[in-house]
Design a protein around this motif. Structure first.
Motif, PDB file in Angstrom:
ATOM      1  N   UNK A 193       0.771  -1.231   0.000  1.00 49.40           N
ATOM      2  CA  UNK A 193       0.000   0.000   0.000  1.00 49.40           C
ATOM      3  C   UNK A 193       0.799   1.276   0.000  1.00 49.40           C
ATOM      4  N   UNK A 194       2.016   1.228  -0.550  1.00 54.05           N
ATOM      5  CA  UNK A 194       2.848   2.430  -0.561  1.00 54.05           C
ATOM      6  C   UNK A 194       2.275   3.476  -1.513  1.00 54.05           C
ATOM      7  N   UNK A 195       2.357   4.712  -1.089  1.00 57.07           N
ATOM      8  CA  UNK A 195       1.882   5.844  -1.866  1.00 57.07           C
ATOM      9  C   UNK A 195       3.075   6.676  -2.319  1.00 57.07           C
ATOM     10  N   UNK A 196       2.924   7.472  -3.399  1.00 56.62           N
ATOM     11  CA  UNK A 196       4.020   8.333  -3.835  1.00 56.62           C
ATOM     12  C   UNK A 196       4.558   9.175  -2.676  1.00 56.62           C
ATOM     13  N   UNK A 197       5.871   9.169  -2.545  1.00 58.55           N
ATOM     14  CA  UNK A 197       6.513   9.922  -1.476  1.00 58.55           C
ATOM     15  C   UNK A 197       6.815   9.112  -0.239  1.00 58.55           C
TER      16      UNK A 197
ATOM     17  N   UNK B 234       7.760   3.015  -8.695  1.00 58.32           N
ATOM     18  CA  UNK B 234       6.509   3.155  -7.942  1.00 58.32           C
ATOM     19  C   UNK B 234       6.275   4.574  -7.438  1.00 58.32           C
ATOM     20  N   UNK B 235       7.269   5.461  -7.638  1.00 63.58           N
ATOM     21  CA  UNK B 235       7.124   6.839  -7.176  1.00 63.58           C
ATOM     22  C   UNK B 235       7.409   7.032  -5.699  1.00 63.58           C
ATOM     23  N   UNK B 236       8.053   6.029  -5.065  1.00 61.12           N
ATOM     24  CA  UNK B 236       8.383   6.162  -3.653  1.00 61.12           C
ATOM     25  C   UNK B 236       9.875   6.462  -3.512  1.00 61.12           C
ATOM     26  N   UNK B 237      10.304   6.717  -2.283  1.00 64.62           N
ATOM     27  CA  UNK B 237      11.641   7.245  -2.024  1.00 64.62           C
ATOM     28  C   UNK B 237      12.547   6.149  -1.478  1.00 64.62           C
ATOM     29  N   UNK B 238      13.716   6.029  -2.074  1.00 67.27           N
ATOM     30  CA  UNK B 238      14.734   5.051  -1.681  1.00 67.27           C
ATOM     31  C   UNK B 238      15.552   5.623  -0.525  1.00 67.27           C
ATOM     32  N   UNK B 239      15.715   4.836   0.549  1.00 69.06           N
ATOM     33  CA  UNK B 239      16.481   5.277   1.721  1.00 69.06           C
ATOM     34  C   UNK B 239      17.526   4.209   2.044  1.00 69.06           C
ATOM     35  N   UNK B 240      18.687   4.239   1.409  1.00 71.18           N
ATOM     36  CA  UNK B 240      19.721   3.243   1.701  1.00 71.18           C
ATOM     37  C   UNK B 240      20.521   3.638   2.940  1.00 71.18           C
ATOM     38  N   UNK B 241      20.937   2.639   3.699  1.00 68.71           N
ATOM     39  CA  UNK B 241      21.793   2.884   4.863  1.00 68.71           C
ATOM     40  C   UNK B 241      23.172   2.291   4.602  1.00 68.71           C
ATOM     41  N   UNK B 242      24.129   2.739   5.355  1.00 72.90           N
ATOM     42  CA  UNK B 242      25.465   2.154   5.305  1.00 72.90           C
ATOM     43  C   UNK B 242      25.429   0.846   6.088  1.00 72.90           C
TER      44      UNK B 242
ATOM     45  N   UNK C 233      11.264   8.401   8.660  1.00 71.14           N
ATOM     46  CA  UNK C 233       9.866   7.984   8.846  1.00 71.14           C
ATOM     47  C   UNK C 233       9.481   6.946   7.800  1.00 71.14           C
ATOM     48  N   UNK C 234      10.272   5.857   7.740  1.00 72.48           N
ATOM     49  CA  UNK C 234      10.101   4.860   6.682  1.00 72.48           C
ATOM     50  C   UNK C 234       8.842   4.019   6.910  1.00 72.48           C
TER      51      UNK C 234
ATOM     52  N   UNK D  27      10.155  16.035  -7.416  1.00 70.62           N
ATOM     53  CA  UNK D  27       9.650  14.924  -6.608  1.00 70.62           C
ATOM     54  C   UNK D  27      10.823  14.181  -5.965  1.00 70.62           C
ATOM     55  N   UNK D  28      10.815  14.023  -4.635  1.00 75.78           N
ATOM     56  CA  UNK D  28      11.908  13.312  -3.970  1.00 75.78           C
ATOM     57  C   UNK D  28      11.994  11.862  -4.435  1.00 75.78           C
ATOM     58  N   UNK D  29      13.221  11.352  -4.549  1.00 77.23           N
ATOM     59  CA  UNK D  29      13.404   9.954  -4.947  1.00 77.23           C
ATOM     60  C   UNK D  29      14.433   9.236  -4.079  1.00 77.23           C
ATOM     61  N   UNK D  30      15.279   9.986  -3.369  1.00 75.66           N
ATOM     62  CA  UNK D  30      16.372   9.374  -2.619  1.00 75.66           C
ATOM     63  C   UNK D  30      16.638  10.250  -1.405  1.00 75.66           C
ATOM     64  N   UNK D  31      16.576   9.659  -0.213  1.00 81.59           N
ATOM     65  CA  UNK D  31      17.083  10.342   0.979  1.00 81.59           C
ATOM     66  C   UNK D  31      18.505   9.848   1.192  1.00 81.59           C
TER      67      UNK D  31
END
Length: 536
Positions: A61-65, A88-96, A112-113, A171-175
């Motif tokens: 159920x992910x929404x854009x953003x 999908x229009x959602x934001x990628x949040x990779x960690x080390x 706020x993933x 539109x945000x795509x990567x934090x």
């Protein structure tokens, strides 16, 4: 999104996942990712990304953003999650992946993933993130052990066509989380329009002439700079070859270069040093290499000369931060010289990137004259939208439309940039500014030294004095007295280190960078960091 309110429309952007759509159509059977015994073609990658994107939307159920965190060492899944997020229009949040569970949990809470994809080797990280992030309740596991298996998520929707989501330019795509060298990591907001520009700029300025015939070796974590490099390779239709998992194996890397006729590598100076000083550099054929790109920190001159002798004129340096997606200056191969002299521009990190404007500014934001040291500021379409949920950081880092890098430097009359150091690295001794890099460069001309870090340590009379932290080449040694004797005729007295500390290994970040913060923490942990009253 910031736009002229008089315009009734938004600015539709290229979705970054369209690079994959294009490659799957025209390069379908060519390899996109090679990792150990696995080869994934562009068509296969496109199908897997569509399946994962469909699961994000239909099952979770992910929404854009919305934001999806990834905790994993390098593998094909990281790239699949990245592209599926964008599709999908959602934001990628990779960690080390080298960070502790509590550190990654902070990132999950800060971002706020809503969903996490985690490699099976990191169950504690998954648990910590679920506990810390209010929206996060489900984890997709790469492997088995907890959560929903990644392969099952892919398999359920394989064959589903998933179009690329419509996105605006902003539109945000990567934090992109900063390394946190001076405090808690900050989340940089990268956008579809910004990264489209940056990918094309990288192709133009770093690897000109690149085609789908090229091959790229991935040796650095895909969560940060190497991820941006891989996006550039995807934009160019270039296959990425991943080194084996685990501790970096220099010989294995050179074997892959020979086997796959690798044409470009992106890494950091410390890894270039490892690659070119290891005996295997002479055992494998690396004549296919056209570009060895290094960033993240300047390369010391002696290391640069050695790499040029081993590899030829293939070195490309770029200077840039996560906030500018690595896109500030470039020093191309023809500006790398073994011999010192005017044309060598020793210490320069190059000229402004195409479409970027670099300005050296004083504390009031006034432009400095050529040769005058000030803060390096930059403007242009590669600059990030700002920091996520961090008004104080935005206020500090942006001034009159310029992004303030926090790095100090100067430009010459031809606009070549020279970095003096981080503003936080500079120290004041007896009222005079001291820039550690100048001292470090001289010390590294000593054949016994491998790495050096100069820190400003407290002093009751002078305020701060230099503390030199050194590591030696294997089998070699040098004394503090010998180093002091070498430096005395080359430096003003106030710049001379007052103390020398020798370590077997220099502490580094997960990306192979030496930061003064980590070095100081190591000294403090060993009881080697002086208190003001203890220094004479």
């Amino acid at each position: 999104m910031n736009r002229d309110p008089r315009l009734p429309w938004s600015t539709r952007s290229h979705n970054l996942a369209h690079f994959l759509t294009r490659n799957a159509a025209r390069l379908s059977d060519r390899p996109a990712i090679i990792w150990q015994d696995l080869t994934i073609t562009w068509a296969e990658l496109d199908r897997r990304v569509s399946a994962l994107a469909a699961a994000f939307v239909q099952d979770y159920g992910l929404q854009p953003g919305d934001r999806v965190m990834v905790q994993s060492a390098n593998n094909n899944q990281i790239t699949e999650v990245m592209l599926a997020c964008w599709r999908a229009g959602v934001v990628w949040v990779p960690s080390n992946f080298r960070q502790r569970p509590d550190e990654v949990a902070y990132l999950a809470q800060k971002a706020d993933v809503s969903l996490m994809v985690c490699e099976a080797a990191f169950p504690d990280h998954a648990s910590a993130c679920v506990e810390a992030a209010p929206k996060l309740s489900e984890v997709i596991c790469i492997g088995e052990g907890f959560g929903t298996p990644y392969d099952a998520v892919i398999g359920k929707h394989l064959g589903t066509h998933m179009p690329n989501a419509a996105v605006d330019r902003d539109a945000p795509c990567w934090l992109f989380f900063t390394s946190g060298s001076t405090g808690r990591p900050k989340a940089v907001v990268l956008t579809h329009g910004q990264l489209t520009f940056t990918a094309l700029n990288h192709l133009h300025d770093l690897v000109p002439g690149t085609t789908p015939e090229d091959m790229s070796l991935v040796v650095a974590p895909l969560s940060h700079g190497a991820g941006m490099h891989q996006l550039m390779m995807i934009a160019g239709g270039v296959c990425s070859v991943l080194v084996p998992p685990g501790r970096f194996d220099v010989a294995a890397a050179w074997e892959l270069v020979e086997r796959h006729k690798v044409t470009n590598i992106f890494t950091v100076p410390t890894i270039v040093k490892m690659l070119t000083e290891h005996p295997s550099v002479d055992e494998y054929n690396h004549s296919s290499l056209r570009y060895v790109i290094y960033a993240g920190a300047p390369m010391y001159r002696e290391d640069q000369k050695h790499a040029l002798r081993k590899l030829g004129k293939v070195l490309v340096q770029y200077f840039g931060l996560g906030e500018v997606t690595g896109c500030i200056t470039v020093l191309p191969p023809h500006d790398h010289h073994i011999e010192d002299g005017p044309e060598a521009r020793v210490g320069s990190c190059g000229i402004e990137r195409t479409g970027l404007h670099v300005s050296i500014q004083d504390d009031q934001g006034r432009e400095c004259a050529p040769g005058e040291t000030g803060e390096i500021c930059v403007a242009g379409p590669a600059v990030a939208a700002g920091y996520y949920m961090d008004d104080a950081a935005n206020e500090k880092s942006f001034r009159d439309g310029w992004f303030r890098t926090g790095d100090l430097g100067h430009m010459d009359a031809e606009r070549y940039l020279y970095i003096t150091g981080r503003s936080s690295d500079m120290y004041i001794s007896g009222g005079s500014n001291v820039y550690p890099r100048e001292i470090e460069e001289i010390m590294l001309t000593h054949p016994a030294l491998s790495e050096v870090a100069i820190l400003g340590a407290p002093h009751p009379r002078w305020g701060e004095v230099g503390l030199a932290v050194c590591t030696c080449e294997p089998g070699q040694s040098v004394t503090a007295e010998e180093l002091a004797a070498m430096l005395e005729p080359k430096l003003a007295k106030y710049k001379l280190p007052h103390r020398y500390v020798f370590l077997d290994e220099m502490p580094k970040t997960g990306y192979g960078k030496i930061t003064k913060k980590l070095v100081r923490e190591e000294l403090e942990a060993r009881g080697l960091w002086p208190e003001p009253e203890a220094v004479s």
